[in-house]
Design an enzyme around this catalytic site. Structure first.
Site, PDB file in Angstrom:
ATOM      1  CD  GLU A  15     -13.559   3.853   6.584  1.00  0.00           C
ATOM      2  OE1 GLU A  15     -12.904   4.389   7.495  1.00  0.00           O
ATOM      3  OE2 GLU A  15     -14.414   4.455   5.907  1.00  0.00           O
ATOM      4  CG  HIS A  34     -13.906   8.011   6.525  1.00  0.00           C
ATOM      5  ND1 HIS A  34     -14.786   6.990   6.825  1.00  0.00           N
ATOM      6  CD2 HIS A  34     -14.616   9.171   6.620  1.00  0.00           C
ATOM      7  CE1 HIS A  34     -15.949   7.500   7.126  1.00  0.00           C
ATOM      8  NE2 HIS A  34     -15.890   8.829   7.010  1.00  0.00           N
ATOM      9  CE  LYS A  53     -14.834 -14.531 -14.794  1.00  0.00           C
ATOM     10  NZ  LYS A  53     -14.169 -15.389 -13.798  1.00  0.00           N
ATOM     11  CB  CYS A  58     -10.071 -14.889 -16.626  1.00  0.00           C
ATOM     12  SG  CYS A  58      -9.419 -16.456 -16.063  1.00  0.00           S
ATOM     13  CB  CYS A 107      -7.196 -17.336 -18.873  1.00  0.00           C
ATOM     14  SG  CYS A 107      -7.252 -15.770 -17.984  1.00  0.00           S
ATOM     15  CD  GLU A 157     -17.282 -15.943 -12.119  1.00  0.00           C
ATOM     16  OE1 GLU A 157     -16.374 -15.429 -11.455  1.00  0.00           O
ATOM     17  OE2 GLU A 157     -17.050 -16.703 -13.097  1.00  0.00           O
ATOM     18  CE1 TYR A 191     -14.575 -19.951 -12.175  1.00  0.00           C
ATOM     19  CE2 TYR A 191     -14.488 -21.967 -10.907  1.00  0.00           C
ATOM     20  CZ  TYR A 191     -14.068 -21.217 -11.975  1.00  0.00           C
ATOM     21  OH  TYR A 191     -13.146 -21.735 -12.855  1.00  0.00           O
TER      22      TYR A 191
END
Length: 450
Positions: A440, A435, A51, A48, A43, A181, A177
């Site tokens: 939302e 908003h 990356k 992670c 990682c 990526e 993935y």
């Protein structure tokens, strides 16, 4: 009673192993840890963290283009790959030092080298032998590369983080993935990028609507996606490589990257000789308490090949220690684990896909919305956002949330809390939105999909 040198010996200083070591030491246990490469594991060093830094770098191309629509004039923007890698390396080195410092502060004994298990309680590493009441394997995974002609010319995500220079063209083999990526990263940095995927779609295991939406979005960005396609051989062709496909076609490229999955890093530790049970992929088989068939040996994280995510390994490390060293066990709940793919656009999901939901429940309702984010109304970027909610009709409980679009991981992380708490569609509907935001939309979905 046998006296051991340590109460716990951890093999592997990745996220799960370090968390277990520190947690056990904080409970007063005598702990040692062995690492053959770098603190922080995949990682921090090859996954992670680096990356995500490269993802940020790649996004600037779109940001610069979008800025014009907001009144900015940017001249002579340029990119320097060596500068990015040097800066990335400094950050990784800082994190490695932090991991080591925490272990030292907790008085965890550190060994540098590859550990060998001599028996169920003895470890040899760095020219030393020591004994432990319990041994924990947290050795992670490693990129898988098939045995094809020209295998020696292939790079994986490991090597891509330290390339001397960017290629002009790249072929990425795989559709998971890691493949999507890195395709987004390299395309964003100006590399002519082709994905070669042997399946019919990208991102197996994700919701079908998300998979279809992603392929369209990536092709709009100029990424070439070849489906039902696989590589037979790779051969040098001058300063480039010729990639021969199983269908008889060939491609010429400057670099071939394989992102065809990862295998458990269980070889070379002496597990086979001790009789530690492994499955047919080499994953260490454990029970619900992370215990192997040898009672003193435990394993967690990617080397068990169950849920291969960094936060899961960390949670498993904490759960193991609470079970072994405290009177308050805290098992890991593997339901509704949120996950993200940092491609462009971002993807994030929590809960069941539509296919999974229809298999599990007799009646479900689907809510979907697709819209142009407000930023893109001025940026000129031709990219929409898709959101999807899956509801169990009988209980009104939300059982799946999926999003592809800007900030999807940040949004879904908060939604995962609501799902963990058992939120119903009525709860979502009664929650006021912020908003104007994309988030939302999850609390304003009113029309069921046909």
């Amino acid at each position: 009673m046998t006296v051991y040198d340590y109460d716990l010996f951890v093999v592997g200083a990745g996220s799960g192993g370090v968390r277990a070591a520190n947690a056990a030491a904080n409970q007063g246990a005598r702990v040692a840890i062995a690492e053959v490469r770098h603190f922080g594991g995949t990682c921090v060093n090859l996954g992670c963290v680096p990356k995500k830094l490269l993802v940020y770098a790649a996004q600037f191309k779109d940001d610069f283009a979008a800025a014009v629509g907001f009144g900015w004039t940017l001249d002579n923007a340029s990119f320097d790959w060596p500068s990015l890698i040097a800066n990335k390396n400094r950050e990784i080195e800082r994190l490695q030092a932090v991991y080591q410092q925490h272990l030292q502060q907790n008085r965890v004994t550190i060994f540098t080298g590859k550990a060998q298990l001599l028996d169920a309680h003895t470890v040899a590493v760095a020219g030393s032998q020591c004994t432990a009441k319990r041994i924990l394997l947290a050795t992670g995974g490693w990129p898988f590369v098939p045995d094809i002609a020209g295998k020696q010319f292939i790079v994986t995500s490991n090597e891509l983080f330290s390339l001397d220079k960017l290629p002009e063209r790249i072929v990425i083999v795989g559709g998971g993935y890691i493949a999507v990526e890195f395709a987004s990263i390299l395309n964003g940095l100006g590399v002519d990028t082709t994905i070669c995927q042997r399946g019919e779609k990208l991102l197996e295991g994700f919701d079908e609507d998300i998979r279809d939406f992603l392929a369209v979005a990536m092709r709009k960005q100029g990424i070439k996606i070849l489906l039902n396609c696989d590589v037979q051989a790779i051969a040098p062709e001058g300063n480039a490589f010729s990639v021969s496909l199983l269908d008889g076609n060939t491609m010429t490229t400057d670099l071939v990257m394989y992102a065809t999955g990862r295998t458990p890093n269980s070889q070379g530790f002496g597990l086979e000789q001790l009789g530690v049970a492994l499955d047919d992929k080499g994953a260490i088989i454990v029970d619900s308490h992370y215990q192997t068939n040898l009672p003193s040996i435990y394993a967690l994280g990617d080397v068990t090949d169950r849920v291969n995510l960094t936060p899961v390994a960390i949670a498993e490390g904490e759960a193991l220690v609470s079970n072994l060293f405290t009177k308050q066990p805290r098992p890991v709940n593997y339901d509704n684990i949120p996950t993200a793919v940092f491609c462009q656009p971002n993807i994030a999901s929590v809960g069941l896909t539509e296919v999974q939901a229809r298999q599990k429940y007799p009646d479900i309702d689907i809510y979907k919305t697709e819209f142009k984010p407000i930023k893109n109304t001025l940026s000129g970027k031709d990219e929409n956002t898709l959101m999807k909610m899956i509801v169990e009709r009988e209980t009104d409980r939300v059982i799946g949330l999926h999003m592809i679009g800007a900030d999807a991981p940040e949004i879904i992380q908060g939604m995962a809390v609501a799902m963990r708490a058992g939120a119903t569609k009525a709860i979502f509907d009664s929650t006021l939105g912020i908003h104007p935001t994309a988030a939302e939309e999850f609390v304003t979905m009113t029309h069921k999909a046909p």
